[in-house]
Motif scaffolding. Sequence first.
Motif, short mmCIF file in Angstrom:
data_model
loop_
_atom_site.label_atom_id
_atom_site.label_comp_id
_atom_site.label_asym_id
_atom_site.label_seq_id
_atom_site.Cartn_x
_atom_site.Cartn_y
_atom_site.Cartn_z
N LYS A 215 64.72 8.38 2.88
CA LYS A 215 65.87 9.41 3.36
C LYS A 215 65.57 10.21 2.78
N GLY A 216 65.70 11.14 4.09
CA GLY A 216 65.13 12.49 3.52
C GLY A 216 64.13 13.26 3.45
N TYR A 217 63.24 13.34 2.30
CA TYR A 217 62.01 14.50 2.47
C TYR A 217 61.56 14.55 1.37
N ALA A 218 60.15 13.98 1.21
CA ALA A 218 59.31 13.98 0.26
C ALA A 218 58.65 15.54 0.40
N ILE A 219 58.58 15.68 -1.28
CA ILE A 219 57.53 16.83 -0.86
C ILE A 219 56.22 17.11 -1.49
N LYS A 220 55.12 17.24 -1.53
CA LYS A 220 53.89 17.23 -2.24
C LYS A 220 54.66 18.54 -3.13
N GLU A 221 53.84 18.36 -3.81
CA GLU A 221 53.59 19.79 -5.03
C GLU A 221 52.57 19.89 -5.80
N PRO A 222 51.25 20.42 -5.48
CA PRO A 222 50.43 21.15 -6.37
C PRO A 222 50.36 20.79 -7.56
N VAL A 223 49.43 20.08 -8.47
CA VAL A 223 49.35 20.35 -9.12
C VAL A 223 48.05 20.91 -10.29
N PHE A 224 48.10 22.64 -10.96
CA PHE A 224 47.01 22.76 -11.54
C PHE A 224 46.78 23.36 -12.87
N SER A 225 45.91 23.79 -13.87
CA SER A 225 45.59 23.16 -14.68
C SER A 225 44.74 24.73 -15.43
N PHE A 226 45.61 24.98 -15.44
CA PHE A 226 45.30 26.95 -15.37
C PHE A 226 45.14 26.86 -16.80
N ASP A 227 46.19 26.58 -18.04
CA ASP A 227 46.36 26.70 -18.95
C ASP A 227 44.30 25.73 -19.62
N LYS A 228 44.41 25.01 -18.79
CA LYS A 228 42.87 24.30 -20.02
C LYS A 228 41.82 25.14 -19.52
N PHE A 229 41.85 26.85 -18.07
CA PHE A 229 41.21 27.34 -17.80
C PHE A 229 40.98 28.91 -17.51
N PRO A 230 41.70 29.01 -19.13
CA PRO A 230 42.33 30.63 -18.95
C PRO A 230 41.81 31.84 -18.43
N GLY A 231 39.79 31.84 -17.99
CA GLY A 231 39.55 32.28 -17.36
C GLY A 231 39.37 32.72 -15.55
N VAL A 232 39.98 31.57 -15.30
CA VAL A 232 39.85 31.33 -14.00
C VAL A 232 41.27 32.31 -13.07
N ASN A 233 40.69 33.04 -12.20
CA ASN A 233 41.55 33.59 -11.27
C ASN A 233 42.42 32.76 -10.81
N LYS A 234 43.48 33.33 -11.25
CA LYS A 234 45.15 32.05 -10.68
C LYS A 234 45.35 32.68 -8.85
N GLU A 235 44.73 33.35 -8.67
CA GLU A 235 45.46 33.70 -7.04
C GLU A 235 45.28 32.87 -6.91
N LEU A 236 46.05 33.01 -6.29
CA LEU A 236 45.76 31.48 -4.09
C LEU A 236 44.93 31.65 -3.48
N GLY A 237 44.12 31.16 -2.58
CA GLY A 237 43.89 31.50 -1.39
C GLY A 237 42.91 30.08 -1.13
N PRO A 238 42.01 30.43 0.17
CA PRO A 238 41.29 29.38 1.32
C PRO A 238 40.58 27.53 0.24
N GLU A 239 40.22 28.42 -1.19
CA GLU A 239 39.17 27.74 -1.61
C GLU A 239 40.23 26.82 -2.54
N MET A 240 40.08 25.95 -2.78
CA MET A 240 40.78 25.14 -3.49
C MET A 240 41.12 25.07 -4.94
N LYS A 241 42.33 25.18 -5.25
CA LYS A 241 42.28 24.98 -7.40
C LYS A 241 42.72 24.40 -8.28
N SER A 242 44.05 23.77 -7.11
CA SER A 242 44.60 22.44 -8.10
C SER A 242 43.83 21.18 -8.28
#
Length: 397
Positions: free
Chosen positions: A341-368
């Motif tokens: 009833k209504g809608y379900a939203i899929k939310e990606p989960v990111f772990s950037f806090d565990k990988f501080p050196g990773v580029n956080k900008e999203l693009g065609p390569e998956m990061k979640s």
Amino acid sequence: MSNTLSSNESNPSGKKKIIVLGSGPNRIGQGIEFDYCCVHGLLAIKEAGYEAIMVNCNPETVSTDFDIADKLYFEPVYWEHLWEIIELEKPEGVIVQLGGQTALKLAKRLHEKGIRIIGTSYDNMDIAEDRGRFSDLLKELDIPYPQYGTAYTADEAIEVANQVGYPVLVRPSYVLGGQRMRIVINDEEVEKAVISLLKHIPNNKILIDHFLDRCQEAEIDGIFDGTDFHVMGVMEHIEPAGIHSGDSNAVLPAFNLTPMEVTTMEFYAEKIARALNIRGLINIQFAVKEGKVFVIEANPRASRTTPFIAKAYGIPYLNIATKVMLEDKKLKDFTIKKQLKGYAIKEPVFSFDKFPGVNKELGPEMKSTGEAIRFIKDLRDPYFRQLYKERSMHLSK
């Protein structure tokens, strides 16, 4: 010096057996979502009267709990280990659709050894996985798709990019989670992307697709039993084109696509499932631009969103799909009633806090590193409105 005799603690039973391949260690691109698929697949195999054998090597998953499968082989999901298990157990067949790309990549070896692959055949899975062969199929079916070309060197890639027109998406064939994919806008960037790709994945065939900018992305998960096709769900991405589907917020059911666009997607999905002679699961990604629906890719297996849709609608889709793969049941044997009833939203989960050196900008390569589910009653929900506002800001840039 005397020879040391080896011993084997695994004694095969006389029952008919089915092996399920897991996805191995959790990693970006595949993880706990596929373990859900494996668990429900194992339970369905038991219900169908077979001995369920699990091959996986992740201690943090439910599929490796001692009481889920009839027999667990806690082994790396590599061919050398799998072949020894197959020689010992002599199963009726192996299921590769439930363990993500890791399991799917072993289909070729199984096919070459004459081992039965439960569900879709290897050749049909390969058509979907090989972007070149798949585009040729779409052309035969008269289904729109972004123009593309293939190359093996930087010079060939530049030539193809100029033929299909910038911007282009540069990507290797047979990859997980959009690995090494890049959106580029000129010859210099193509050269840089191809050199980097070949350095990390030598001798890989490179695909250059025309990138459909500023379009809406959506996807369909479905089940085909050889006769009937069932659409499990149509999910519309909130983020604009260019963000990997695993990193996109997505809404079930679609909220902004026209009925004609949704109907066209469902028509194309069934057409592709029939052409590939799918048995079990298929996931198809679409781009919609100015009312025209394009097919981007098809995955002949369970997707990350299959568990999401099953939970949102309250339907045991993995149980149904597994029994279809086993040819134990047909879709018509199940009563499928969606309860959302209504809608379900899929939310990606990111772990950037565990990988501080990773580029956080999203693009065609998956990061979640995972996904969560949020239920809303209607599109006036503040959370949804904020997500949609952010999408509009992306598109205006």
